[in-house]
Design a protein around this motif. Structure first.
Motif, PDB file in Angstrom:
ATOM      1  N   CYS A 392       1.039  -1.182   0.077  1.00 13.43           N
ATOM      2  CA  CYS A 392      -0.088   0.034  -0.084  1.00 13.43           C
ATOM      3  C   CYS A 392       0.926   1.380   0.028  1.00 13.43           C
ATOM      4  CB  CYS A 392      -0.945  -0.015   1.400  1.00 13.43           C
ATOM      5  SG  CYS A 392      -2.098  -1.089   1.254  1.00 13.43           S
ATOM      6  N   ASP A 393       0.587   2.265  -0.892  1.00  7.37           N
ATOM      7  CA  ASP A 393       0.989   3.515  -0.498  1.00  7.37           C
ATOM      8  C   ASP A 393       0.120   4.283   0.093  1.00  7.37           C
ATOM      9  OD1 ASP A 393      -0.918   4.306  -2.153  1.00  7.37           O
ATOM     10  OD2 ASP A 393       0.313   4.568  -4.166  1.00  7.37           O
ATOM     11  N   PRO A 394       0.602   5.573   0.616  1.00  6.61           N
ATOM     12  CA  PRO A 394      -0.026   6.267   1.411  1.00  6.61           C
ATOM     13  C   PRO A 394      -1.452   6.504   0.857  1.00  6.61           C
ATOM     14  CG  PRO A 394       2.079   7.456   1.531  1.00  6.61           C
ATOM     15  CD  PRO A 394       1.642   6.201   0.404  1.00  6.61           C
ATOM     16  N   ALA A 395      -1.785   6.648  -0.447  1.00  7.10           N
ATOM     17  CA  ALA A 395      -3.272   6.941  -0.843  1.00  7.10           C
ATOM     18  C   ALA A 395      -3.913   5.500  -0.577  1.00  7.10           C
ATOM     19  CB  ALA A 395      -3.091   7.464  -2.191  1.00  7.10           C
ATOM     20  N   PHE A 397      -3.323   3.324   1.554  1.00  8.60           N
ATOM     21  CA  PHE A 397      -3.707   3.013   2.864  1.00  8.60           C
ATOM     22  C   PHE A 397      -4.835   3.795   3.465  1.00  8.60           C
ATOM     23  CE2 PHE A 397      -3.102   3.369   7.724  1.00  8.60           C
ATOM     24  CZ  PHE A 397      -2.920   1.846   7.786  1.00  8.60           C
ATOM     25  N   ALA A 398      -4.861   4.972   2.923  1.00  7.74           N
ATOM     26  CA  ALA A 398      -5.962   5.795   3.623  1.00  7.74           C
ATOM     27  C   ALA A 398      -7.343   5.345   3.333  1.00  7.74           C
ATOM     28  CB  ALA A 398      -5.949   7.298   2.821  1.00  7.74           C
ATOM     29  N   ARG A 423      -1.135   5.050  11.420  1.00 11.00           N
ATOM     30  CA  ARG A 423      -0.527   5.165   9.978  1.00 11.00           C
ATOM     31  C   ARG A 423      -1.718   6.074   9.182  1.00 11.00           C
ATOM     32  NH1 ARG A 423       1.510   0.613  11.418  1.00 11.00           N
ATOM     33  NH2 ARG A 423       3.861  -0.066  10.728  1.00 11.00           N
ATOM     34  N   THR A 425      -3.566   9.288   7.642  1.00  9.04           N
ATOM     35  CA  THR A 425      -2.661  10.280   7.706  1.00  9.04           C
ATOM     36  C   THR A 425      -3.690  11.728   8.226  1.00  9.04           C
ATOM     37  OG1 THR A 425      -4.276  10.579   5.666  1.00  9.04           O
ATOM     38  CG2 THR A 425      -1.956   9.760   5.126  1.00  9.04           C
TER      39      THR A 425
END
Length: 440
Positions: A392-395, A397-398, A423, A425
């Motif tokens: 997962c990248d940050p997007a 994972f969001a 984690r 954001t």
């Protein structure tokens, strides 16, 4: 041998009772195997050598336990060129069939932006059990070792009962690239592969058929090692019409009966006169069969002739869930395509089960004892493991994180929830989590 007629009102219950009759290991096998396994686990090599002496009358040492390269070479040389040629022919077909099963790794990105996939890796080490009591089985070597080789297994360790290892078995091992061969048999051989013993290093999985003691040992050791299946007595069902040669069908039925006194051979036909002709042919062939003693017992105790409309054959086959089924018909797919439960299906009059045992290319290690309802025959998949891959990248994972937190809290697992929440954001989400769980 039993005769059943589907027109008989009692057919359904009588046939089910027949199928449920016990075949195979006596009740005292498991207790004996338990003691043997514990002996090997605690006694190691000393126990293995003692069991070889007691059960196989073999005086072995740590130095003579392994078949030497010279013995393998001598065995290959002693094997006739005709047999070696057929072994190479069979191995080539088995290798090609199983190469086609090899699955591909995969990676993809889904709608949430999560990268997912899987990766296949071969087992590190495998033990192959090759029986040696009633006969030599080079085909067993090929069917178990070649798929492991195709999968990329690093180490293949073969065990076979002490005594003279048949040249054909050694030639098959050589063809399959097996160089580690141990003179061990029965439950103690399985335990030695599972736990290790002296020079024998433990393996990750054990495959290959054996007697009731071997099967009981595999059952008990599952979890210590992986196993392929719990092999029972052989089975064949032949669905045939009256325009077949009764001698062909009789030979097909006996091809499994000669394996084991507990083997099961069943003919399903819509013609009572043809069934009687097959029964007469069976008796004629039994009279001159070299394996007569075993085949007579199997046919007498577990054989059956079933008279039933051909259209009901698929349902009967599914009820039996046999290791092998032949459709000796003009248009075999018409019925065979309706079968759900069978280890292997052989289509047409010129496709006897025997070719599947040796050279068709498909594997002859198949589910028995109705296990075809939920399992498959040995394949390259038995020697591979599938590992899941997630990124997962940050997007991404969001999107996934909040749902992970909610489900973890619903299950009462706060550390899981925290792992996701920390984690996220949004500072508000993290702050809220801290207040909500300050009392933990």
């Amino acid at each position: 041998m039993r005769r059943f007629d589907a027109a008989d009102p009692s057919f359904a219950s009588a046939f089910r009772d027949f199928l449920n009759e016990p075949r195979g290991s006596p009740s005292d096998v498991d207790a004996a195997v338990s003691a043997i396994i514990e002996g090997v686990r605690t006694g190691g090599l000393e126990a293995v050598l003692d069991y070889a002496r007691r059960f196989d009358r073999a005086e072995l040492t740590a130095d003579t336990l392994r078949v030497t390269p010279q013995e393998i070479e001598a065995g290959v040389a002693a094997c006739s060129s005709e047999v070696r040629e057929s072994i190479a022919f069979a191995a080539g077909r088995i290798r090609d069939y199983h190469r086609r099963q090899r699955p591909a790794d995969a990676r993809f990105t889904d709608a949430a932006g999560v990268e997912l996939g899987w990766r296949w890796t071969a087992l590190e080490s495998v033990g192959v059990y090759v029986p040696g009591a009633r006969a030599a089985y080079p085909s067993t070597v090929l069917m178990n070792a070649v798929p492991a080789q195709v999968a990329g297994v690093d180490r293949i360790a073969m065990v076979t009962p002490p005594g003279r290892v048949e040249p054909a078995v050694l030639a098959a091992a050589h063809e399959a690239g097996v160089t580690e061969i141990w003179k061990l048999g029965g439950a103690y051989a399985v335990a030695a592969l599972a736990y290790g013993a002296g020079p024998i290093r433990p393996v990750d999985k054990i495959v290959g058929p054996g007697n009731a003691y071997v099967t009981a040992a595999k059952r008990r050791l599952y979890g210590v090692v992986g196993i392929d299946a719990l092999a029972g007595p052989s089975e064949i069902v032949v669905v045939a019409t009256a325009d077949n040669d009764p001698n062909w069908i009789a030979a097909d039925l006996l091809s499994q009966a000669e394996h084991d006194p507990d083997a099961q051979s069943i003919l399903i036909t819509d013609d009572a006169t043809f069934a009687a002709a097959v029964e007469q042919a069976v008796q004629r062939q039994l009279a001159s069969l070299a394996t007569r003693e075993v085949a007579v017992a199997a046919w007498r105790d577990h054989g059956a002739l079933v008279i039933a409309p051909l259209d009901s054959a698929p349902a009967l086959v599914d009820l039996i869930a046999p290791e092998h089924v032949e459709f000796a018909l003009d248009q075999p797919e018409r019925l065979a395509d309706r079968v759900r439960h069978a280890g292997a299906i052989f289509l047409g009059r010129h496709t006897p089960e025997a070719i599947g045992d040796y050279v068709a290319g498909s594997n002859h290690v198949l589910p028995t004892s109705r296990a075809a309802r939920f399992s498959s025959g040995l394949s390259v998949y038995d020697f591979l493991k599938r590992t899941s891959i997630v990124r997962c990248d940050p997007a991404a994972f969001a999107i996934l994180g909040p749902h992970t937190r909610v489900l973890a809290e619903a299950e009462g697992l706060p550390a899981h929830a925290r792992s996701a929440a920390l984690r996220l954001t949004s500072e508000i989400e993290q702050e809220g989590f801290g207040h909500a769980h300050a009392a933990e």
